[in-house]
Design a protein around this motif. Structure first.
Motif, mmCIF file in Angstrom:
data_model
loop_
_atom_site.group_PDB
_atom_site.id
_atom_site.type_symbol
_atom_site.label_atom_id
_atom_site.label_comp_id
_atom_site.label_asym_id
_atom_site.label_seq_id
_atom_site.Cartn_x
_atom_site.Cartn_y
_atom_site.Cartn_z
ATOM 1 N N GLU A 1 -6.609 38.712 -16.853
ATOM 2 C CA GLU A 1 -6.579 39.393 -15.552
ATOM 3 C C GLU A 1 -7.797 38.969 -14.738
ATOM 4 O OE1 GLU A 1 -7.318 43.910 -14.113
ATOM 5 O OE2 GLU A 1 -5.662 43.652 -15.551
ATOM 6 N N ASP A 2 -7.552 38.453 -13.532
ATOM 7 C CA ASP A 2 -8.637 38.017 -12.637
ATOM 8 C C ASP A 2 -9.591 37.052 -13.334
ATOM 9 O OD1 ASP A 2 -7.644 39.582 -10.571
ATOM 10 O OD2 ASP A 2 -8.830 41.333 -11.163
ATOM 11 N N ALA A 3 -9.008 36.060 -14.013
ATOM 12 C CA ALA A 3 -9.774 34.990 -14.667
ATOM 13 C C ALA A 3 -10.697 35.516 -15.758
ATOM 14 C CB ALA A 3 -10.570 34.188 -13.643
ATOM 15 N N ASN A 4 -10.330 36.643 -16.367
ATOM 16 C CA ASN A 4 -11.058 37.186 -17.512
ATOM 17 C C ASN A 4 -10.057 37.806 -18.478
ATOM 18 O OD1 ASN A 4 -13.558 37.692 -15.339
ATOM 19 N ND2 ASN A 4 -14.221 37.241 -17.421
ATOM 20 N N PHE A 5 -10.485 37.926 -19.731
ATOM 21 C CA PHE A 5 -9.678 38.674 -20.702
ATOM 22 C C PHE A 5 -10.243 40.095 -20.758
ATOM 23 C CE2 PHE A 5 -8.515 34.436 -22.286
ATOM 24 C CZ PHE A 5 -7.140 34.604 -22.407
ATOM 25 N N VAL A 6 -9.413 41.054 -20.391
ATOM 26 C CA VAL A 6 -9.832 42.460 -20.337
ATOM 27 C C VAL A 6 -9.006 43.261 -21.341
ATOM 28 C CG1 VAL A 6 -10.484 42.246 -17.919
ATOM 29 C CG2 VAL A 6 -8.187 43.022 -18.506
ATOM 30 N N PRO A 7 -9.546 44.381 -21.841
ATOM 31 C CA PRO A 7 -8.782 45.202 -22.785
ATOM 32 C C PRO A 7 -7.461 45.666 -22.175
ATOM 33 C CG PRO A 7 -11.089 45.858 -22.772
ATOM 34 C CD PRO A 7 -10.908 44.904 -21.634
ATOM 35 N N GLU A 8 -6.399 45.536 -22.966
ATOM 36 C CA GLU A 8 -5.067 45.913 -22.477
ATOM 37 C C GLU A 8 -4.993 47.406 -22.164
ATOM 38 O OE1 GLU A 8 -0.549 44.691 -23.753
ATOM 39 O OE2 GLU A 8 -1.887 45.445 -25.331
ATOM 40 N N ASN A 9 -5.715 48.214 -22.933
ATOM 41 C CA ASN A 9 -5.665 49.661 -22.718
ATOM 42 C C ASN A 9 -6.621 50.130 -21.620
ATOM 43 O OD1 ASN A 9 -8.150 49.395 -23.933
ATOM 44 N ND2 ASN A 9 -7.567 50.400 -25.853
ATOM 45 N N GLY A 10 -7.363 49.189 -21.024
ATOM 46 C CA GLY A 10 -8.265 49.543 -19.931
ATOM 47 C C GLY A 10 -9.569 50.152 -20.367
#
Length: 514
Positions: free
Chosen positions: A241-250
């Motif tokens: 997301e937005d050129a980064n890997f972010v936690p799926e659960n937020g």
């Protein structure tokens, strides 16, 4: 005969240099650059190997340097301005994934370690070149480890120490302990992936200490089909997301390694729609225009006034006076700016002590601007003094005599006769001076570094020009943003281009004076 020998020697030398450059870019995999270098080599032969195209022999070096040093940087800056290129978003997505997986490697319990040395490709810069591991396993086999994987290193020419640690190897330059320490940040993010026959990463090699490396298994696994990374220790799944890997659960922070991608006009819209940036950019732009315009007008008027005085035939010792007056122009700007910065010191500076003042010159927004203008006036007037001296000596004396006969006084002669004739010669130079001062990075950075900063923020200073703001955004902050800084640079380019266009249009009218 010797002329032909020199000519062909220079041609062959140029082709040899271009061939070496082509070899370097081939190794780096930049095939478009290879084609461009080949085209330049053909142009060199076509232009200089024959007796034809005489004008091209003079135009070709200038055109080539213009393309390489002006056009190409401009194109590259525009390209960067449409990306998110910056801290944490420098490499491609594939390289970011490889780095994330490699950095998650944990040592396999009971596995043997490698003897390690750090190296860069031979001929590369030890401070910025691509890193590599030179490894020796327990059986004495040599390997080279890069971000692309592990390859066996031929033993021929390899020199190793008693522990098996490689001291030197053909094609590689080993780093000293000091150089390794200087690149500790790069090495912290560096790891060598190990792949199976199917091309899947099954393990990784990481540095431990200065002379050892271990083999381990990654705790973060990338799923190419789902485009996710799973942390096998915590069970957290990261999505792109937005050129980064972010936690799926937020919940939690994104992984530190991002990638560069096209963002369209986001940098430009951010510059004009973000409330904080818009307000700051507006203030910077107004100050930028005033600074450049005031500097040109003030330095020109002072330089012209002194030139008129020095042009008086009744004045004796003009050569000595002129030599003294051009000294500020002869001194390097970094010396002069630093001297003026010390003179503006509130407690110990010469100006406050000499005049009995207590002004916080560099700590107050308005006084800092005044200090910048005073310093630039000192630096700039000798240039206009020299230019106006030459232009005044080119004005025929009978023109001034005719004005005197018509009853014009000294002031009227300067305003109605000398000034119009002078502007014909110096008008274009005033436009060039405006463009230079619009981007006068050196003075601002050496004198105030764009400060002082008010309002509890450290991004936009009171004496910032657009160029110093772009520099701070690109390199000076904790999170450099090259894409946004490039967008600001493109905006600066168009502003200067538009102002210069109208300026040259106006100065063209001065030709009627002739």
């Amino acid at each position: 005969m010797w002329v032909q020998v020199v000519k062909w020697g220079l041609i062959l030398l140029t082709l040899a240099v271009l061939g070496w450059m082509a070899q370097q870019v081939i190794e780096a995999g930049y095939w478009i650059m290879v084609s461009l270098i080949g085209f330049i080599a053909l142009c060199v032969l076509a232009v200089y190997a024959t007796k034809r195209a005489i004008p091209a022999k003079y135009l070709f070096p200038g055109v080539l340097l213009m393309l390489l040093l002006q056009i190409w940087p401009l194109i590259y800056t525009v390209q960067i301005s449409f990306t998110n290129f910056g801290d944490g978003h420098i490499s491609s997505k594939e390289e970011a994934v490889a780095s994330i997986v490699a950095n998650s490697v944990r040592e396999v319990e009971g596995s043997s370690r490698y003897a390690l040395n750090i190296a860069v490709p031979e001929g590369g810069d030890v401070a910025t070149g691509d890193l590599a591991y030179l490894l020796t396993d327990a059986e004495g086999t040599y390997y080279v480890g890069t971000l692309d994987g592990l390859e066996e290193l031929p033993a021929d020419g390899v020199e190793a120490g008693p522990t098996g640690r490689i001291i030197s190897a053909p094609g590689w330059t080993t780093l000293t302990p000091q150089e390794v320490n200087e690149r500790s940040d790069d090495l912290a993010d560096f790891g060598v992936p190990v792949f199976n026959d199917a091309g899947e990463q099954t393990a990784g090699i990481r540095q431990v200490g200065l002379s050892e490396a271990f083999i381990g298994t990654p705790t973060r696994v990338y799923d190419e089909e789902a485009d996710t990374i799973t942390d096998t220790v915590t069970g957290t799944v990261y999505v792109a997301e937005d050129a980064n890997f972010v936690p799926e659960n937020g919940e939690g922070a994104a992984l530190p390694q991002g990638w560069r991608e096209f963002v369209g006009f986001e940098n430009y819209t951010n510059a004009f729609t973000n409330a904080t940036l818009r307000e700051g950019l507006t203030k910077v732009f107004v100050w930028n225009v005033f600074f450049a315009a005031f500097t040109v007008v003030a330095t020109f008027l002072l330089g012209m006034a002194i030139a008129l005085l020095m042009n008086d035939e009744r004045l004796k010792g003009k050569g000595i006076y002129r030599s003294i007056l051009i000294l500020p122009y002869a001194l390097p700007i970094y010396v002069t700016a630093l001297v003026w910065a010390s003179m503006f010191n509130q407690d110990f500076g010469l100006i406050n002590n000499l005049f009995g003042l207590d002004i916080n010159w560099l700590g107050s927004a308005w006084w800092a601007r005044v200090a910048v203008l005073i310093t630039n006036l000192w630096l700039g007037f000798p240039y206009w003094f020299i230019v106006c001296t030459g232009a005044l000596q080119a004005i025929p004396s009978d023109v001034k005599e005719a004005a005197a006969i018509d009853g014009a006084g000294a002031f009227a002669t300067v305003r109605r006769v000398i000034m119009p004739l002078l502007l014909v010669a110096v008008g274009p130079l005033m436009i060039a001076s405006f463009a230079f001062n619009f981007n006068n990075f050196g003075l601002i950075w050496l004198l105030t570094e764009g400060g002082p900063f008010v309002g509890g923020q450290s991004s936009i200073g009171s004496t910032d020009l657009l160029i110093t703001l772009a520099y701070r955004l690109a390199l000076g902050g904790a999170s450099p943003n090259f894409g946004f800084a490039s967008a600001i640079s493109v905006i600066i380019f168009f502003l200067v281009a538009v102002i210069s266009y109208f300026g040259f249009t106006r100065t063209a009218a001065l030709e009627d004076v002739n």
